[in-house]
Enzyme design. Structure first.
Site, PDB file in Angstrom:
ATOM      1  N   ASP A 204       1.035  -1.073  -0.012  1.00  0.00           N
ATOM      2  CA  ASP A 204      -0.274   0.209   0.159  1.00  0.00           C
ATOM      3  C   ASP A 204       0.926   1.284   0.185  1.00  0.00           C
ATOM      4  OD1 ASP A 204       1.219   0.397   2.437  1.00  0.00           O
ATOM      5  OD2 ASP A 204      -1.051   0.325   3.414  1.00  0.00           O
ATOM      6  N   ASP A 206       1.565   4.701   2.368  1.00  0.00           N
ATOM      7  CA  ASP A 206       0.899   5.283   3.724  1.00  0.00           C
ATOM      8  C   ASP A 206       1.523   6.815   3.749  1.00  0.00           C
ATOM      9  OD1 ASP A 206       0.460   2.625   5.165  1.00  0.00           O
ATOM     10  OD2 ASP A 206       2.443   2.342   4.184  1.00  0.00           O
ATOM     11  N   ASP A 301      -3.259   4.596   2.872  1.00  0.00           N
ATOM     12  CA  ASP A 301      -3.637   4.834   4.065  1.00  0.00           C
ATOM     13  C   ASP A 301      -3.281   6.333   4.355  1.00  0.00           C
ATOM     14  OD1 ASP A 301      -4.376   2.284   4.842  1.00  0.00           O
ATOM     15  OD2 ASP A 301      -2.501   1.571   5.901  1.00  0.00           O
TER      16      ASP A 301
END
Ligand code: GTP
Ligand code: MN
Ligand code: MN
Length: 402
Positions: A204, A206, A301
């Site tokens: 992902d 962040d 995120d």
């Protein structure tokens, strides 16, 4: 000539936060095996065992060359009986029977596939397996009720399991940076997680967002999310509001290391035109429906921190997970302090005992200090200061890849 490294035992400090762990790994065969066993333990709700394997793998990652003989491991920390048996198996037979049988295990394969769905944890996966669901098709056919996260996770499964490249991370930084700038001219954004540690891919992307004026970070997240949503950039998002001052670890709430920043777990819709290179893999390009698609789904995120906690948040969200865990263990066991992504505080000053607080006492003192003992907090405005307070040599992000 005799190679020194083959006869001299290696030596490393016992906490990962005392070591410099770059991305270079001379023992990938061994650490992959131990990481797989860690994963198996974590998926089976055996967290203690999982951490033991993770610590053992991290020690091997820190070695300056490849291990060739068991005798080189004499005196190394964190290598338990089980880990040593696995290492010995690999050094002597080229493979570990336990690792090989785990890889072949239907249960392990099913757990990996199902927990690979965003929003699905090991408990849910375990329940589904007991109901005879082992793969995505069986899940789709089962009529199981999925929550919104799981629906999105299932829908974008192929995209999400494909690693995010640095180019894609930078493209998303550009977009989120623009979003942040347009909702607040002074707010700041930093790329954290694996990419801050110098990794070239991640599962992902962040980000940590803050505002130089304490209090002005309030309200940023909803504005940011609306900005992104109104432009069709989010396939899924769930925002959790800041609950730090609510001391939410009360009765009925499980204690956890999960912090209480305002955060947004999202799935981004990244257009092909937004990355330098094309976003399609050879795999997806081969499927006719995907060739028409000019975007891919990426997990992102977002975390918002007040400036007063920024250094702690930055340290806490940079990772690696094991490095973070080891920092907290060091703080607690060696310094009688408690470190979180919000603050560092001296446990000794709260309950009067010198580092001998039981887990229960520690938790209680955390709750109390959360409400009234703000003064116990040790302030820091940079990562360097936090390491100094902990009596540790500063380790830069690229050397936190434990
Ligand atoms: P990849 O994404 O796989 O490249 O690795 P990563 O190191 O970026 O992992 P991840 O995105 O899962 O987490 C990034 C960092 O955020 C890690 O250091 C985690 O410890 C930290 N992190 C993740 N979730 C939480 C959380 O709920 N609370 C806190 N405090 N930290 C978290
Ligand atoms: Mn990450
Ligand atoms: Mn993350």
């Amino acid at each position: 000539a005799v190679n020194d490294s083959e006869v001299t035992p290696f030596s490393v400090p016992s906490y990962a936060c005392q070591r410099r762990s770059t991305l270079e790994n001379h023992n990938a065969v061994l650490t992959d095996a131990l990481s797989l066993l860690a994963e198996k333990a974590e998926l089976s709700d055996e967290d203690g065992r999982g951490v033991a394997f993770r610590r053992a793998a991290a020690v091997l990652k820190a070695l300056p060359s490849a291990v060739t003989k068991m005798s080189q491991l004499t005196g190394l920390p964190c290598l338990g009986e089980h880990s040593l048996r696995v290492i010995k198996d690999i050094l002597e037979n080229g493979a570990s029977s336990e690792v090989e049988s785990t890889k072949e295990s239907e249960r392990f394969k099913a757990l990996k596939v199902l927990t690979g769905i965003f929003g699905v944890g090991s408990k849910t996966a375990d329940r589904w397996i007991r109901e005879g669901i082992h793969n995505l098709q069986q899940l789709r056919d089962s009529g199981q009720t999925l929550n919104r996260a799981q629906q999105a996770g299932l829908e974008h499964y192929d995209d999400i399991k494909q690693p995010v490249s640095l180019a894609e991370a930078e493209a998303i930084r550009g977009i989120v940076g623009k979003a942040v700038a347009s909702v607040s001219s002074e707010a700041q954004i930093v790329l954290t997680g694996g990419f801050r540690r110098g990794k070239l891919t991640g599962h992902d992307v962040d980000f940590l967002i803050t505002h130089p004026e304490e209090g002005s970070e309030v309200g940023l997240m909803p504005k940011l999310v609306s900005w992104l949503e109104s432009r069709g950039l989010l396939l899924y998002q769930k925002t959790t509001r800041n609950s730090y001052l609510e001391c939410s670890e009360g009765p009925g709430r499980p204690p956890s290391n999960i912090d209480r920043f305002e955060r947004c777990l999202s799935i981004f819709k990244l257009s092909a035109g937004q990355t330098g290179s094309g976003v399609q893999s050879e795999e997806t390009a081969a499927s006719p429906s995907a060739t028409e698609r000019q975007w891919r789904a990426v997990r992102v995120d977002l975390v918002v921190s007040p400036i007063s906690q920024f250094a702690f948040a930055l340290l806490g969200w940079t990772g690696s997970k094991l490095f973070e865990r080891e920092l907290r263990r060091w703080a607690g066991h060696e310094k009688g302090m408690s470190l979180s992504s919000h603050a560092l505080y001296d446990s000794k000053q709260v309950n009067g005992s010198k580092g001998s607080a039981s887990a229960m006492e520690e938790k209680r003192s955390k709750l109390i200090s959360c409400h009234v003992l703000q003064g116990r907090y040790i302030r820091a405005s940079s990562e360097e200061e936090i390491f100094a307070h902990l009596g540790l040599e500063f380790i830069p992000p690229t050397e936190r890849n434990a």
